[in-house]
Write a protein that holds these residues in place. Structure first.
Motif, PDB file in Angstrom:
ATOM      1  N   GLY A  14       0.810  -1.209   0.000  1.00  7.51           N
ATOM      2  CA  GLY A  14       0.000   0.000   0.000  1.00  7.51           C
ATOM      3  C   GLY A  14       0.840   1.255   0.000  1.00  7.51           C
ATOM      4  O   GLY A  14       0.571   2.200  -0.764  1.00  7.51           O
ATOM      5  N   SER A  15       1.875   1.291   0.837  1.00  5.00           N
ATOM      6  CA  SER A  15       2.706   2.497   0.898  1.00  5.00           C
ATOM      7  C   SER A  15       3.525   2.674  -0.376  1.00  5.00           C
ATOM      8  O   SER A  15       3.761   3.810  -0.812  1.00  5.00           O
ATOM      9  CB  SER A  15       3.619   2.452   2.133  1.00  5.00           C
ATOM     10  OG  SER A  15       4.424   1.308   2.154  1.00  5.00           O
ATOM     11  N   VAL A  20       4.182   5.527  -5.708  1.00  5.45           N
ATOM     12  CA  VAL A  20       4.161   5.599  -7.178  1.00  5.45           C
ATOM     13  C   VAL A  20       3.174   6.661  -7.644  1.00  5.45           C
ATOM     14  O   VAL A  20       3.486   7.496  -8.497  1.00  5.45           O
ATOM     15  CB  VAL A  20       3.799   4.224  -7.785  1.00  5.45           C
ATOM     16  CG1 VAL A  20       3.574   4.341  -9.292  1.00  5.45           C
ATOM     17  CG2 VAL A  20       4.889   3.194  -7.495  1.00  5.45           C
ATOM     18  N   LEU A  21       1.986   6.643  -7.072  1.00  2.00           N
ATOM     19  CA  LEU A  21       0.952   7.615  -7.454  1.00  2.00           C
ATOM     20  C   LEU A  21       1.364   9.034  -7.093  1.00  2.00           C
ATOM     21  O   LEU A  21       1.133   9.984  -7.854  1.00  2.00           O
ATOM     22  CB  LEU A  21      -0.370   7.258  -6.769  1.00  2.00           C
ATOM     23  CG  LEU A  21      -1.030   5.964  -7.252  1.00  2.00           C
ATOM     24  CD1 LEU A  21      -2.138   5.536  -6.282  1.00  2.00           C
ATOM     25  CD2 LEU A  21      -1.596   6.132  -8.658  1.00  2.00           C
ATOM     26  N   ASP A 147      11.308  -4.170  -4.069  1.00  2.00           N
ATOM     27  CA  ASP A 147      11.978  -3.873  -5.328  1.00  2.00           C
ATOM     28  C   ASP A 147      11.375  -2.643  -5.997  1.00  2.00           C
ATOM     29  O   ASP A 147      12.103  -1.779  -6.512  1.00  2.00           O
ATOM     30  CB  ASP A 147      11.885  -5.071  -6.279  1.00  2.00           C
ATOM     31  CG  ASP A 147      12.646  -6.283  -5.761  1.00  2.00           C
ATOM     32  OD1 ASP A 147      13.561  -6.103  -4.944  1.00  2.00           O
ATOM     33  OD2 ASP A 147      12.310  -7.412  -6.173  1.00  2.00           O
ATOM     34  N   ALA A 148      10.036  -2.558  -5.979  1.00  2.00           N
ATOM     35  CA  ALA A 148       9.372  -1.441  -6.648  1.00  2.00           C
ATOM     36  C   ALA A 148       9.752  -0.104  -6.026  1.00  2.00           C
ATOM     37  O   ALA A 148       9.889   0.900  -6.729  1.00  2.00           O
ATOM     38  CB  ALA A 148       7.861  -1.631  -6.613  1.00  2.00           C
ATOM     39  N   ILE A 149       9.926  -0.062  -4.699  1.00  2.00           N
ATOM     40  CA  ILE A 149      10.252   1.210  -4.054  1.00  2.00           C
ATOM     41  C   ILE A 149      11.653   1.686  -4.453  1.00  2.00           C
ATOM     42  O   ILE A 149      11.952   2.882  -4.395  1.00  2.00           O
ATOM     43  CB  ILE A 149      10.145   1.089  -2.504  1.00  2.00           C
ATOM     44  CG1 ILE A 149      10.019   2.476  -1.869  1.00  2.00           C
ATOM     45  CG2 ILE A 149      11.334   0.324  -1.931  1.00  2.00           C
ATOM     46  CD1 ILE A 149       8.777   3.223  -2.241  1.00  2.00           C
ATOM     47  N   SER A 176       8.272   5.445 -15.791  1.00  2.00           N
ATOM     48  CA  SER A 176       9.438   4.847 -16.434  1.00  2.00           C
ATOM     49  C   SER A 176       9.856   3.510 -15.830  1.00  2.00           C
ATOM     50  O   SER A 176      10.575   2.739 -16.471  1.00  2.00           O
ATOM     51  CB  SER A 176      10.621   5.822 -16.367  1.00  2.00           C
ATOM     52  OG  SER A 176      10.972   6.088 -15.020  1.00  2.00           O
ATOM     53  N   TYR A 177       9.445   3.199 -14.618  1.00  2.00           N
ATOM     54  CA  TYR A 177       9.819   1.920 -14.003  1.00  2.00           C
ATOM     55  C   TYR A 177       8.614   1.063 -13.627  1.00  2.00           C
ATOM     56  O   TYR A 177       8.768  -0.112 -13.285  1.00  2.00           O
ATOM     57  CB  TYR A 177      10.683   2.158 -12.760  1.00  2.00           C
ATOM     58  CG  TYR A 177       9.976   2.865 -11.623  1.00  2.00           C
ATOM     59  CD1 TYR A 177       9.310   2.151 -10.632  1.00  2.00           C
ATOM     60  CD2 TYR A 177       9.967   4.258 -11.542  1.00  2.00           C
ATOM     61  CE1 TYR A 177       8.646   2.799  -9.599  1.00  2.00           C
ATOM     62  CE2 TYR A 177       9.312   4.910 -10.507  1.00  2.00           C
ATOM     63  CZ  TYR A 177       8.662   4.181  -9.544  1.00  2.00           C
ATOM     64  OH  TYR A 177       8.001   4.820  -8.522  1.00  2.00           O
ATOM     65  N   PHE A 178       7.421   1.631 -13.692  1.00  2.00           N
ATOM     66  CA  PHE A 178       6.202   0.915 -13.297  1.00  2.00           C
ATOM     67  C   PHE A 178       5.275   0.875 -14.509  1.00  2.00           C
ATOM     68  O   PHE A 178       4.646   1.872 -14.854  1.00  2.00           O
ATOM     69  CB  PHE A 178       5.534   1.628 -12.124  1.00  2.00           C
ATOM     70  CG  PHE A 178       4.568   0.772 -11.345  1.00  2.00           C
ATOM     71  CD1 PHE A 178       5.008   0.020 -10.263  1.00  2.00           C
ATOM     72  CD2 PHE A 178       3.232   0.722 -11.687  1.00  2.00           C
ATOM     73  CE1 PHE A 178       4.132  -0.766  -9.534  1.00  2.00           C
ATOM     74  CE2 PHE A 178       2.339  -0.065 -10.970  1.00  2.00           C
ATOM     75  CZ  PHE A 178       2.793  -0.816  -9.892  1.00  2.00           C
TER      76      PHE A 178
END
Length: 338
Positions: A14-15, A20-21, A147-149, A176-178
């Motif tokens: 969630g965080s 990302v948003l 990884d996404a963060i 660019s990454y998501f």
């Protein structure tokens, strides 16, 4: 175009999705029921229990008041544990009705509700009236928050009955990454998302027992076959299960120490009890409850799911893992495609 988005659930995923948003320029409100967590997040811009060694943007603000978080929101993203989704949705429904507010609903949780065997989009649809919602979408795919963060390349799928609704959610998250792909197979995406956690527990258990790559590949492949059988019995598109929310998610959760379901299985394989595993994790292990729901659902629908059944008996009947594996391996031979 900036949108106002409430993200419900300030755990790891969630965080990260809120981050990302926020980075994409949206007005994001991150809600948590835990006031101490909210206060720490807003004062230090960190969420150390879930995302270690990361400082979030100062523009991302956390809320403890649910009504305040969703007031004026155009989108509400649910990222709370499966078994509390209904209770949170009830609270959201009351607030939306009181405000005469209509929103687009999204969820990124992965599980099946115990007892009802409902997918989470069905739970949201049941609790939040059509007068207060435009659409319901689901986000899933191979995506560890850790990884996404760090802006590792991450690809996910957003599914909605209407592809136009999925495309609008897609545009919220893309950068660019998501990268986000769209689908209209809500059933397939949700079932794949939920049941891959069962297979991740099994893969972790094999690792804990000392089995190598052959065994893990076999488990994940045959596990995917089970997931596909159950999903298609509900009308899911079989191609969905060879996509991001199917094989992609199984690979990432079935091979990585970042997966709490894999870590749970690994500890079980090393001989720890289920109670010890749950106490050590400190976070919800979605696959445990999902195993029970999927096992009962497979019996109800007459779908053959031997791996799910085996993991269920290990978790809930204290079956010996090595003997359970032997029973799986010595079953009568069958065609791979049956």
């Amino acid at each position: 175009m900036t949108s106002k988005i409430a993200v419900l659930g300030a755990g790891s995923w969630g965080s990260v999705l809120a981050s990302v948003l926020d980075e994409n320029g949206h007005d994001v409100r991150l809600w948590s029921y835990n006031k101490e967590q909210v206060d720490l997040f807003n004062s230090t811009h960190t969420n150390p229990h879930y995302i270690k060694d990361h400082t979030f943007s100062k523009t991302l603000v956390a809320y403890n008041d649910l009504a305040e978080a969703i007031d004026g929101a155009e989108y509400i993203l649910f990222v709370v544990p499966t078994q509390v989704t209904r209770s949170v949705a009830k609270q959201v429904a009351e607030i939306l009705e009181k405000n005469n507010q209509k929103v687009d609903l999204i969820h990124a949780s992965k599980g099946i509700e115990e007892g009802t065997y409902m997918r989470l989009s069905e739970v949201l649809a049941e609790e939040i009236k059509p007068a207060n919602r435009n659409s319901i979408s689901v986000i899933s795919g191979p995506s560890h928050a850790e990884d996404a963060i760090r802006k590792d390349i991450t690809l996910v799928t957003v599914a909605s009955r209407n592809l136009g609704d999925a495309e609008r959610v897609q545009h919220l998250f893309m950068n660019s990454y998501f990268r986000v792909y769209t689908s209209d197979d809500v059933i397939g995406v949700e079932i794949g998302a939920a049941l891959k956690n069962i297979i991740a527990i099994g893969a972790g258990a094999l690792n804990g027992l000392g089995y190598k790559d052959n065994a893990k590949a076999a488990l994940m492949t045959r596990g995917l076959a089970e997931i596909s059988r159950l999903g298609t019995s509900f009308g899911a598109n079989p191609l969905t299960f060879i996509g991001l929310s199917g094989v992609g998610d199984i690979i990432v959760t079935g091979t990585s120490t970042n997966s709490r379901n894999w870590r749970a299985g690994n500890e079980l394989g090393q001989g720890k009890s289920l109670d010890e595993v749950i106490d050590n994790m400190g976070m919800v292990i979605e696959g445990i409850a999902t195993t029970k729901a999927a096992y009962e659902l497979s019996k109800k629908r007459g779908v053959d799911m031997p791996i799910t059944s085996a993991i269920y008996h290990v978790l809930y009947d204290n079956a010996d893992i090595k003997e359970t594996i032997n029973q799986l391996m010595t079953r009568e031979g069958r065609s791979e495609l049956s």
